[in-house]
Design a protein around this motif. Structure first.
Motif, short mmCIF file in Angstrom:
data_model
loop_
_atom_site.label_atom_id
_atom_site.label_comp_id
_atom_site.label_asym_id
_atom_site.label_seq_id
_atom_site.Cartn_x
_atom_site.Cartn_y
_atom_site.Cartn_z
N UNK A 131 -34.41 -28.94 9.63
CA UNK A 131 -33.44 -27.81 9.14
C UNK A 131 -31.80 -28.33 9.50
N UNK A 132 -31.67 -29.48 8.44
CA UNK A 132 -30.28 -29.94 9.03
C UNK A 132 -29.60 -29.58 8.03
N UNK A 133 -28.05 -29.15 8.93
CA UNK A 133 -26.50 -28.38 7.93
C UNK A 133 -26.51 -30.26 7.03
N UNK A 134 -25.54 -29.67 5.79
CA UNK A 134 -25.40 -30.90 4.72
C UNK A 134 -24.71 -32.08 5.27
N UNK A 135 -23.77 -31.89 6.50
CA UNK A 135 -22.94 -32.71 6.70
C UNK A 135 -23.92 -33.98 7.29
N UNK A 136 -24.95 -33.73 7.25
CA UNK A 136 -25.84 -35.19 8.71
C UNK A 136 -26.84 -35.64 7.02
N UNK A 137 -27.07 -35.18 6.36
CA UNK A 137 -28.06 -35.77 5.13
C UNK A 137 -27.45 -37.04 4.39
N UNK A 138 -27.89 -37.57 4.08
CA UNK A 138 -27.57 -38.84 4.01
C UNK A 138 -26.01 -38.74 2.53
N UNK A 139 -26.73 -38.14 1.77
CA UNK A 139 -26.45 -37.99 0.20
C UNK A 139 -25.06 -37.19 0.24
N UNK A 140 -24.84 -36.93 1.83
CA UNK A 140 -23.31 -35.50 1.79
C UNK A 140 -22.85 -36.78 2.81
N UNK A 141 -22.65 -38.75 2.22
CA UNK A 141 -21.51 -38.92 3.03
C UNK A 141 -20.39 -38.87 2.38
N UNK A 142 -20.25 -38.01 1.53
CA UNK A 142 -19.02 -37.48 1.49
C UNK A 142 -19.15 -35.88 1.28
N UNK A 143 -18.67 -35.04 1.77
CA UNK A 143 -18.50 -33.76 1.84
C UNK A 143 -17.20 -33.60 2.08
N UNK A 144 -17.06 -31.30 1.43
CA UNK A 144 -15.69 -31.02 1.20
C UNK A 144 -15.96 -29.69 1.99
N UNK A 145 -15.15 -29.25 2.61
CA UNK A 145 -15.26 -28.46 3.61
C UNK A 145 -14.10 -27.65 3.07
N UNK A 146 -14.13 -26.05 3.28
CA UNK A 146 -13.14 -24.79 2.51
C UNK A 146 -12.81 -24.02 4.46
N UNK A 147 -12.00 -24.46 3.94
CA UNK A 147 -11.06 -23.20 6.18
C UNK A 147 -10.37 -23.01 5.67
N UNK A 148 -10.62 -22.22 6.58
CA UNK A 148 -9.07 -20.76 6.90
C UNK A 148 -8.17 -20.93 7.50
N UNK A 149 -7.08 -21.77 7.22
CA UNK A 149 -6.31 -21.65 7.79
C UNK A 149 -4.66 -21.16 7.21
#
Lengths: 888, 767
Positions: B105-123
């Motif tokens: 049960x890994x979060x996406x950012x730990x999966x190898x195919x997500x060497x590039x990942x994009x976060x939407x943040x509230x700022x």
């Protein structure tokens, strides 16, 4: 003996006023004054009796009747007091609280006995006499040195070679031949010139003369223009200049043969040979940059700060402009005015408007860089009214809406003028700015002002600073404006001090006008403002004007008074000169004059007409010269003299303490009268006061000048008022100064409702008022309607539409329109007076014993004033004392 | 894994990264000997259809100097709920939200195919995008009309809630207020006077009025900035109004006397635009779009006087130090550009005129802020119209292809340091342990600001291997780099894209062949070219060329196989084979050669070169040539004069130009009208084929290329002839003795001569 004037033979004998001054009367300074006082009628200087001087060719009717019935006037009393003691007027309250006195020191209690006021020279009488003696026949100007009728007399003028008195009036029409004589008499030699004066419809406007491509024919040396006094010689091939005697070749195209009398045969065909006033069409040599001018422009610049919006002023102006723009000055029969218009609004930034005809909506362009003003648009700022009619209308509709919610209270001022100036520069034309302004410009900008009003300065050596501009910035700006022909008219609506002395500098130096409406309220002031605005916009005006006064050898113009700018000692420059503006010119001897050739004046005004035509208006006047002082005194005009003296004094306050100025005035007049007494009057007792016939009103009028707000302010007079009046008076003509200093007081209840005539005026004294009557007093700025406490109810009902005295509202600014003969008559009188004046007068209803009455009494100039001004009687005594001192 | 080529391609597709070297030399010394620096081309916002953004905050390393983002390369202790940072080796606790993670049960950012990942943040609060048009009105009527239409059209392309503003300028500068009904209102400024931001804001009434502090009453409005937006209004509210306003826009009314240029206040107009946004919307995405039809001729930033008898500066003038306004103007625009960048805004320049417009002086405005630079002959051309329209293009996902206010943070593992970046960015001056002292490009920082970027915006980032020779890297150790890009998405969301890559180390002495095989010659060529162009902005042209030559020679010496002093023996391996040819064309390119180009053109070309991705950059270095003939299907041919044959149609793409060239015979056939005869329909098709292909390029390229249709002997053929390798010239035509190809009238050396020299120098024992 009693009533020693007018004499029946020989030189007119002066009225005599015997007696020493009141004992114990301290004469520390000139008497005091009141605000806004205009004295009215100047004495008609009727030429009583034949003159020993040059023949007067019977220009006037029969010798005037005695001005006074024989009565114990001016007679000295054994105890040294004047006249008889008069009790208080019946039905009238006591004297004013506070006793007036001369100068600043508290004086002793009023003398127990007084000279009978009826026995001292009466302005009313003098005016009436001149009217009846000279009002019926036209004044023909063919003869040299004629004294014209008084300004208060209605008369027609026929130009037969000298300029009409409507254009030029002189202090004296007979000038001493030598400067020694002139100095001895101390009578100032001055001419009051109104170059573009409006003429009554019966008189002919100056003809326009075109001398072709080479321009007007002029003297080679002094450059005087061809005029009736030029002498053609050598069969008409040359002419000798009447001013400098230089002989000039007649240009071939101008050659004409002479008849047997030496006159050119085309004498009557050429206005410049037969008339005193005419115009030349100027050639390109007379134009700036050697380019014929473009038609001028009017720029309306409206303050839209909070005060202006809140009072409804902006909406009022915009509404009025919509119709007023159709009445811009037009040349002759032209169908539409050539004048283009532009619009600016401002608070602490400026808003320019593009009202180009092709636009669906006007465009606003804001310039906030007020430190470095410029005009943000070229095309579409100045437009033809007809072409841009709908866009302008839309703009004028929207301006009041756009700023309706403004909270901006600060304004700029100098940048507004700069903007107008730059706009005219860009359009390469002359023009006029109409600035509607409400407050002291304290916003950060060039020409920013501080509130420096300080009433404590009054009667100190620093009082003069109140009249001086607080920065020289505006002087420099004025210079630039004059160079461009940018005239600035200023409409002020202050609720507090806004420093008229500084704000008015540009207006003053560009030949513009200031109008001031303190505490402007729509209900009470809109009529006055709108009438002023209408007249100001519509009146005849010349632009980019230069005036030069040439004189024949022996005298020359040395000093000038009025609203203008001078960059050298001879040329009077005015960015704009309208039909009401007057320039007073003083002359001094620089050589001897001769009785034979007399003295000549030629006033040449170069200007651009409202259609953009460059023209020269020439006024010529010939005066007599005398070797006898009596001739001088016999041909003086006191009204003109007062005009000069007032302007001289009003300029003096800029540089000297007011007291010094007042003392100098008294002293000069005393010298004038003493010189007369010494040299011209028949021997009489030293205690007798003898006044020249033509100057018998000099003391009363002088007293009015001394008591005026500028020279002796009352406590209620603001610094701005004084600065405003000072500038106003400087441009006044003789008729205006006359009524300003000695107001006209008419008993309305004595008016004949069935005739067109005015009721006979009465003297400006409380003693002359009756509790049961209604009076009207006007001074050119205000009209007071004074209602006595005992006036019949019926009259009150007829005039005010209320049933009792107590119900009359003194908030009225107009008389109610009621359908009864009395109401109609009074209103027609008011209307008639309004038409006569160049400004719409403010109407104030004063009820007797009401608090406003104090204000009214201020204008009763023969009485003592609250601010310390002397009564006529007291002043006359004082003058007498001064004269006696000089003689002894 | 098959080949390096595939590896490179996969990496580029997934991460938007191309490294010059894909196996890294493990010591500083060896790395310097590789000649081509260890560097990469990074396309931070590369379009990834298969990358749905996650809607939570990234997890950061807790070491204050590190703050790297949790990524697939981190070691995770699922039981202890700990993770080790792969950059600083800090052990970090997972945040509470990660309590449920496990190997399955890994979060996406730990999966190898997500060497590039994009976060939407509230700022912070979301502010709409801002577009401020700055429009020159000193244009010919026709040009102005076309521009007005383009601008009106653009209103429909803007995001509906975008704020839009309008500044026009000529002799004066007008800032238009857009909120008012009825009367149109504008603030006018002198074009000659430079104003400070404060003055501008005061004059526009943007300064907050000094609120009198009332006793005993606390200030109510807590940090709710009531921004006066009279000049910037939502497009949906005022599009009618603005359309009318644009419609009524007139040419600058001030008279221009014969022999003079119109007075154009570009410098002040830009200054006001910058000041306006600075005062109202700092640090939110905004584009200042400057449309100008000529050079600034007055005020600060003037490039040339208004007298036409004085021509605008040429390269010749500049070399002779004869460009009297250049330095001052450049300084003015640089100051503006830096302020703009500091505010996070960008400046686009759309310059359309036949003569120069001052791009040389103004280039920094676009270069430092990520803005566009477009150069055309007239606003009334499809080049401008289409290009401008494409600014508002949407990507496959229906989102605008523009992002704002990005900051790029680069983290490296210990063996690496960051030397610098080249691209449309400015330094954020963040010094850290991973910042090298040796600068390449914009260095001295590990973070850069990219005020505006799109999915193709590409930065070159240079590294330095700092591992000492005697400190060997453990077997199987990998070097890692993390790119963290925070930006404002066109939807106004704040997003963070994180790309973490790793490459193997290799000992250059023992494993040079590995390193050699993993050489990405395309990336290397572009990276070296960027360095060269970057240098050319400040150095003399010949010096740059010499430097490039020396680097090439050294590279050949290092990686070529040859016998000393025997040029004929020289060979390069496949992974290096194209590199010298790239360098040959780069030397001739307008990026390094100013001959025949105006300073504006040079600036324009360089601007685009410094931001395009690898493919486009390569086209710019070495244009593509296709041939169409009856001899077979269309085929790519050598960029060589020998490819110019009478019976061929050539299609050349230089990125800036698309040239269609009809060979001599083809042109004659066309004149004879064969294509209109039914029996020669095949000829008609032949003529049509390159047109269709050209259209395809024209449709997608930004900026739209200049489209040139010419033929043998046509004057415009020069565009082709200047680009091809002059293998046949008037000097050697007869020597070659072949009848194919077209001779080029040039003294330039051909590729053959170049290669001969290169080989000779490479094998020379003297060097």
């Amino acid at each position: 003996g009693p009533s020693s004037y007018p004499p029946t033979t020989g030189a007119p004998r002066p009225p005599t006023m015997p007696g020493p001054p009141l004992p114990g009367q301290t004469v520390a300074g000139p008497p005091v004054s009141q605000p806004n006082h205009v004295s009215s009628p100047p004495p008609p200087s009727t030429m009583s009796g034949p003159h020993p001087g040059p023949p007067m060719s019977g220009l006037h009717g029969p010798p005037p009747p005695p001005t006074h019935p024989p009565q114990p006037g001016y007679q000295m009393q054994q105890n040294g007091s004047f006249g008889q003691v008069r009790g208080p007027q019946p039905n009238y309250g006591g004297a004013y609280p506070g006793t007036p006195n001369y100068g600043s020191q508290p004086g002793p209690p009023p003398p127990p006995k007084r000279l009978d006021p009826d026995s001292i020279p009466s302005p009313i009488q003098v005016i009436e006499d001149d009217r009846s003696n000279r009002g019926s026949e036209p004044f023909v100007t063919g003869v040299r040195g004629q004294v014209p009728p008084l300004v208060t007399t209605n008369f027609l003028v026929k130009d037969q070679g000298n300029a009409s008195p409507r254009y030029i009036r002189c202090t004296s029409y007979n000038i001493p031949c030598t400067s020694d004589m002139a100095k001895q008499s101390q009578v100032p030699l001055a001419a009051v010139i109104k170059p573009l004066a409006t003429l009554p419809p019966e008189e002919t406007l100056p003809y326009l003369v075109d001398h072709g491509e080479s321009g007007p024919v002029r003297c080679n040396r002094c450059k005087a223009y061809m005029c009736p006094f030029m002498q053609f010689i050598e069969g008409g091939r040359r002419f000798q200049c009447c001013f400098c005697s230089c002989v000039t070749e007649v240009p071939p195209h101008y050659f004409q043969h002479l008849d047997h009398t030496g006159k050119r045969v085309d004498f009557y065909d050429r206005p410049e040979l037969s008339l005193g006033s005419y115009e030349f069409l100027a050639t390109v040599d007379y134009c700036k940059n050697n380019k014929f001018p473009s038609p001028p422009a009017f720029i309306f610049m409206i303050d839209v700060s909070y005060n202006a919006m809140k009072s409804g002023l902006v909406r009022l102006i915009c509404e009025e402009l919509k119709s007023l723009l159709d009445y811009l000055p037009r040349e002759g029969n032209m169908e539409e005015s050539a004048i283009r218009v532009g619009f600016v609004t401002y608070n602490k930034v400026l808003h320019f408007y593009n009202v180009k005809s092709s636009l669906a909506q006007p465009q606003m362009m804001v310039v906030s860089d007020v430190a470095d003003m410029f005009v943000p648009l070229l095309d579409g700022f100045l437009v033809n009214v007809n072409e841009s009619r709908t866009v302008i209308a839309s703009l004028l509709d929207q301006i009041p809406e756009m700023f309706a919610d403004t909270r901006e209270t600060e304004t700029v001022f100098a940048p507004v003028i700069q903007a107008g100036l730059e706009a005219l520069k860009a359009a390469e034309c002359a023009g006029k700015l109409f600035i509607f302004h409400t407050s002291l410009p304290v916003a950060e900008a060039p020409g920013k002002l501080k509130n420096r009003d300080d009433k404590k300065l009054i009667n100190t050596d620093k009082e003069k600073t109140l009249f001086q501009p607080q920065t020289s910035f505006y002087n420099n700006l004025a210079k630039d404006c004059v160079a461009q022909g940018c005239c600035v008219d200023l409409f002020l609506f202050p609720n507090q001090y806004l420093d008229v002395a500084t704000l008015g500098v540009v207006t003053y130096q560009t030949g513009g006008s200031i109008y001031k409406y303190a505490y402007f309220q729509l209900e009470t002031d809109q009529d006055r403002f709108l009438n002023d605005l209408r007249r100001d916009v519509q009146k005849e005006v010349g632009f980019d004007a230069v005036m030069r006064v040439r004189t024949s050898t022996g005298i020359r113009a040395t000093d000038f008074f009025g609203a203008f700018y001078m960059s050298n000692t001879t040329d009077v420059e005015m960015a704009g000169l309208d039909c009401d503006k007057t320039i007073t010119v003083e002359f001094k001897h620089d050589d001897k004059l001769s009785e034979d050739s007399g003295a000549l004046l030629q006033c040449a005004l170069l200007y651009t007409s409202c259609a953009g035509q460059r023209r020269l208006r020439i006024h010529n006047l010939s005066l007599n010269c005398c070797t006898q002082l009596a001739d001088l005194y016999r041909n003086c005009e006191t009204d003109t003299l007062i005009n000069y003296l007032a302007k001289y004094a009003y300029r003096g306050v800029l540089s000297s303490p007011v007291k010094t100025v007042r003392d100098a005035l008294i002293n000069q007049c005393a010298q004038i009268l003493a010189c007369y007494r010494k040299n011209c009057a028949s021997p009489s007792s030293a205690g007798q006061l003898i006044l020249p016939e033509c100057m018998k009103l000099l003391p009363v009028y002088l007293n009015c000048v001394l008591k005026s707000d500028v020279l002796q302010p009352g406590p209620e007079v603001t610094t701005d008022d004084r600065a405003y009046i000072r500038q106003l008076v400087t441009s006044m003509d003789v008729a205006e100064t006359n009524v300003f200093f000695y107001p006209r007081l008419l008993p309305l209840t004595k008016a004949d409702v069935d005739s067109d005539s005015l009721p006979a005026a009465i003297r400006n004294s409380e003693e002359r008022l009756s509790k049961g009557d209604i009076y009207l007093l006007e001074n050119g700025l205000n009209i007071f309607v004074w209602v006595g406490v005992n006036v019949q109810q019926g009259l009150i009902q007829n005039l005010f539409g209320v049933s009792s005295f107590s119900q009359i509202s003194n908030a009225l600014s107009t008389l109610p329109v009621l359908e009864n003969p009395f109401s109609k008559k009074v209103r027609s009188i008011v209307d008639m007076l309004q038409v006569q004046r160049s400004r719409y007068m403010k109407l104030i209803i004063v009820k007797q014993e009401d608090k406003l009455e104090m204000l009214f009494k201020h204008f009763l100039v023969e009485d003592k004033s609250l601010s310390g001004g002397a009564s006529y009687v007291d002043f006359l005594c004082h003058m007498h004392k001064e004269i006696r001192q000089l003689l002894s | 894994m098959a080949t390096y080529l595939e590896f490179i391609q996969q990496n580029e597709e997934r991460d938007g990264v191309r490294f010059s070297w894909n196996v890294w030399p493990s010591s500083r010394l060896e790395a310097t000997r590789m000649v081509v620096p260890l560097a990469c081309l990074l396309t931070p916002l590369k379009e990834r259809l298969d990358l749905p953004p996650v809607q939570y905050e990234p997890v950061l390393c807790s070491r204050p100097t590190c703050k790297a983002v949790l990524n697939p390369l981190c070691q995770v202790d699922y039981r202890a709920k700990l993770w080790a940072c792969n950059f600083c080796f800090q052990r970090n606790q997972f945040p509470p939200a990660y309590a449920g993670i496990s190997e399955v049960n890994q979060p996406a950012e730990l999966m190898p195919q997500f060497s590039t990942i994009e976060y939407i943040v509230q700022r912070g609060p979301q502010t709409p995008l801002i577009f401020l048009y700055v429009v020159d009105t000193c244009l010919e009527e026709e040009d102005l009309q076309a521009l007005k239409e383009s601008l009106q059209m653009s209103l429909s392309l803007l995001p509906a809630d975008a704020l839009v503003g309008l500044i026009t300028f000529g002799r004066m500068v007008q800032v238009h207020e857009l909120s008012c009904e009825g009367i149109s209102k504008s603030y006018v400024f002198r074009g000659t006077k430079d104003l400070t931001a404060k003055q501008i804001q005061d004059m526009l009434g943007l300064s907050k009025p000094a609120v009198p502090i009332q006793q005993g009453r606390p200030l109510q409005t807590p940090e709710q900035p009531v921004i006066s937006s009279r000049f910037l209004q939502p497009v949906h509210k005022i599009d009618m109004n603005l359309t009318d306003l644009l419609g009524e826009l007139q040419r600058d009314p001030w008279p221009v006397t014969q022999g003079n240029r119109p007075l154009r206040s570009t410098g002040v107009a830009l200054s006001i635009a910058v000041g306006l946004l600075e005062g109202t919307f700092p640090n939110t995405g905004a584009r200042i779009m400057l449309f100008t039809g000529g050079p600034p001729t007055q005020g600060p930033g003037m490039v040339v006087g208004d007298e036409l008898k004085t021509p605008i500066r040429s390269w010749h003038d500049i070399e002779k130090d004869n460009a009297r306004f250049m330095k001052k103007a450049t300084k003015h625009y640089e100051t503006l550009a830096n302020r703009t960048a500091a505010n996070g805004h960008c400046i686009d320049i759309y310059a359309c005129a036949l003569d120069q417009t001052g791009l040389l002086e103004m280039k920094c405005c676009a270069n430092l802020t990520g803005g566009h630079m477009v150069m055309g002959d007239s606003f009334n051309t499809s080049l401008f119209k289409q290009t401008f329209q494409r600014v508002f293009n949407k990507g496959f996902n229906g989102e605008f292809r523009m992002a704002f206010g990005a900051s790029l943070d680069v983290k490296t593992s210990r063996e690496l340091k960051i030397a610098g970046a080249i691209g449309p960015c400015v330094s954020l001056n963040v010094k850290g342990p991973c910042v090298s002292e040796n600068e390449l490009g914009i260095g001295g920082t590990s973070q850069w600001k990219i005020c505006s970027l799109d999915p193709s915006t590409t930065l070159a980032i240079y590294f330095e291997v700092v591992n000492q020779h005697n400190a060997p890297i453990p077997q199987g150790g990998r070097g890692a780099v993390q790119f963290v890009t925070q930006y404002q998405h066109s939807s106004t969301q704040k997003r963070i894209r994180v790309t973490t890559i790793a490459r193997n180390w290799a000992d250059a002495q023992s494993q040079l062949q590995h390193i050699e095989a993993a050489f990405d010659q395309e990336a290397a060529a572009v990276l070296m070219a960027r360095l060269g162009v970057y240098r050319a902005e400040s150095e003399e042209g010949p010096d740059v060329l010499r430097w490039l030559d020396r680097q090439l020679i050294r590279l050949c010496q290092k990686f070529g196989q040859y016998n000393k002093d025997d040029p004929n023996s020289f060979r390069l391996s496949e992974s290096f084979s194209l590199y010298p040819q790239f360098m040959f064309h780069l030397r001739r390119s307008p990026f390094l050669q100013v001959f025949n180009n105006s300073p504006d053109e040079s600036s324009y070309y360089r601007h685009h070169f410094a931001r395009q991705d690898l493919t486009q950059s390569l086209i710019m270095i070495q244009p593509i040539l296709y041939a169409y003939s009856f001899h077979g299907p269309p085929e790519p041919v050598l960029l060589d004069s020998s490819s110019i044959l009478p019976d061929r149609i050539l299609l050349m793409d230089t990125f800036f130009q698309i040239v269609i060239y009809l060979g001599e015979t083809i042109a004659q056939w066309q004149k004879a009208g064969y294509q209109d005869m039914p029996e020669y329909e095949n000829f008609k098709h032949l003529l049509q084929a390159p047109l269709d292909d050209a259209q395809e390029i024209l449709q997608t390229r930004f900026p739209m290329p200049r489209y040139i249709h010419t033929e043998h002997g046509g004057s415009q053929a020069r565009f082709l002839l200047s680009k091809v390798n002059p293998s046949q010239t008037h000097n050697n035509l007869y020597a070659w003795g072949q009848e194919s190809g077209a001779p080029i009238l040039t003294d330039d050396v051909s590729l053959q001569v170049f290669m001969d020299h290169l080989k000779k120098l490479a094998v020379s024992s003297a060097s």
